[in-house]
Structure formats: structure tokens, C-alpha cells
Scaffold this motif. Sequence first.
Motif, mmCIF file in Angstrom:
data_model
loop_
_atom_site.group_PDB
_atom_site.id
_atom_site.type_symbol
_atom_site.label_atom_id
_atom_site.label_comp_id
_atom_site.label_asym_id
_atom_site.label_seq_id
_atom_site.Cartn_x
_atom_site.Cartn_y
_atom_site.Cartn_z
ATOM 1 N N HIS A 45 0.872 -1.185 0.000
ATOM 2 C CA HIS A 45 0.000 0.000 0.000
ATOM 3 C C HIS A 45 0.905 1.231 0.000
ATOM 4 C CE1 HIS A 45 -3.651 2.305 1.133
ATOM 5 N NE2 HIS A 45 -2.841 3.012 1.891
ATOM 6 N N ASP A 47 1.381 5.206 0.147
ATOM 7 C CA ASP A 47 0.697 6.429 0.620
ATOM 8 C C ASP A 47 1.293 7.662 -0.044
ATOM 9 O OD1 ASP A 47 0.197 4.985 3.836
ATOM 10 O OD2 ASP A 47 -1.323 5.503 2.343
ATOM 11 N N ASP A 184 -8.149 1.389 6.442
ATOM 12 C CA ASP A 184 -6.813 1.986 6.461
ATOM 13 C C ASP A 184 -6.688 3.004 7.592
ATOM 14 O OD1 ASP A 184 -4.984 4.026 3.989
ATOM 15 O OD2 ASP A 184 -4.316 2.972 5.796
HETATM 16 ZN ZN ZN Z 1 -3.184 4.737 3.024
#
Ligand code: ZN
Length: 229
Positions: A45, A47, A184
Motif C-alpha cells: 500500500h 501512501d 486503512d
Molecule cells: Zn493509506
Amino acid sequence: MSVGSRLNTLLEQAPVVLPSLLLCDFGNLEREIDRLEKADTKALHLDIMDGDFVPNLTYGLPIVKALRRLTDLPLDTHLMISRPERYIDAFHQAGADMITVHIEATDDPSAVLRQIRRLGICAGIALNPKTPLSAVEHLVTDCDLVLMMSVEPGFGGQTFDPTVLKKLKMARELFGDRTVLEVDGGVNEETITECTRAGAQLMVAGSAIFGRPDYKSAMEVLRTKALQA
Ligand code: ZN
Ligand code: DX5
């Protein structure tokens, strides 16, 4: 493999924990990816923050390109940027397999989701904690994934907001099984079981992994807890 089948492969292994690359050691990215792969990570993931949509600035296209060279793992790209429609093609070119944009960050979320889908990759829409589920009801046919934020976006290490659990349950009822649900923010060994129970298939974890000395054991604890739902 087509990305659609990559998402399906991921879902066949649900509940899946996705390490969030925000609190990792960017000075040793190759070593970090190696450690995560050895910890049986199924996807990463990413960001991406622009300092405008969120009060933090992280990384962008060069790092996504570098990650694409370092690993074959699916890159779940979380765009916390204003007017993301400007960069969808570029993140796809850089190697993103899944692109999630915030409904709060664009004037026409449906158009952005269609733009992502036209590229043959997974189209996700993200909701901040205060954004009601009703805001995405009209997007259910345009998206493959709904990302429910359990913290205000911008930083790792925040406290899990349990109001997301009700939203997850409602989303599962609203969307049925055709939409992937991801959660999340503040996901850890105390909160992850409730997330799976509420219907999340993908769980993003940052500090619950990168704040631990051993990534493999941290991932195993999270996976075990996720399966206890
Ligand atoms: Zn995130
Ligand atoms: C926050 C990010 C999250 C965060 C997760 O804006 O989208 O992915 O980095 O980190 P933890 O798990 O520490 O909350």
C-alpha cells in the motif's frame, strides 16, 4: 497476468494485510521490500500525499517506478492528492496496479474512476471518517474497491476510529460481494479482527508492522488475528 485477475488472486487470500509504505526506511527501500516479501506480503500500500489535500508531503512517481523495479507485488496506490485526475495516467505508467482516489479530492469521482478503469487497473474510491457512505452510493458500478479511512488521512501511527466498523457493515450490505472493502489507519492486533468481522477484505497496516523489529512475526500476528473473525 491482467490486473483484474491480480485483484482476484489477492481476494482469494483474503483477509489480506497490506503494509503501508509511509513509516518504512526509504533509505533502504530494497532491503525493506526484501524483508516484506520474506514476510509473505501479498501486496504493498503506497501512501502518496501532496501537502495540499492532506497536511503532509510524502513521495510520488519516482518512488513508485523504483518500487515497480524492485518487486512484482501488486502496488495498491492510495492517492491523497487534490484533483487526482491530473496524475492517473502517470501513476499507471509508473507501475500502479490499483489506484484509489479520495471522493473529497475531486469534482467528478465517477469520471476519475472510469479513467482508472479504462487503463485496465483496479479503481478505488476512499472515504474519510467523516464522509458518509451515502456519498459513494452512486459510484458503486464505477468502482472495484472502497477504501474506508479509520483515521484522518495524512499520518501513520494514529488511533483507530471504530465508527468505521458500522460503515464497513453498511457498505457490505449496500455493495454486496462485487466491491472490495479495504480499511486503512490504526489497524493493529487489537483492531484488525473487528475489521474483518465488519466485512473488510484488505487491511492496511503501517505502524503495526514498521514499528516492530521483525516484519514477519508482525504480519503473522495480524494475519492470525484477522482470521479470528
Ligand atoms: Zn493509506
Ligand atoms: C494515512 C495512510 C495510512 C497510514 C497507515 O493517511 O493512508 O495508510 O499510513 O498507518 P497506520 O497503520 O500506522 O495508521
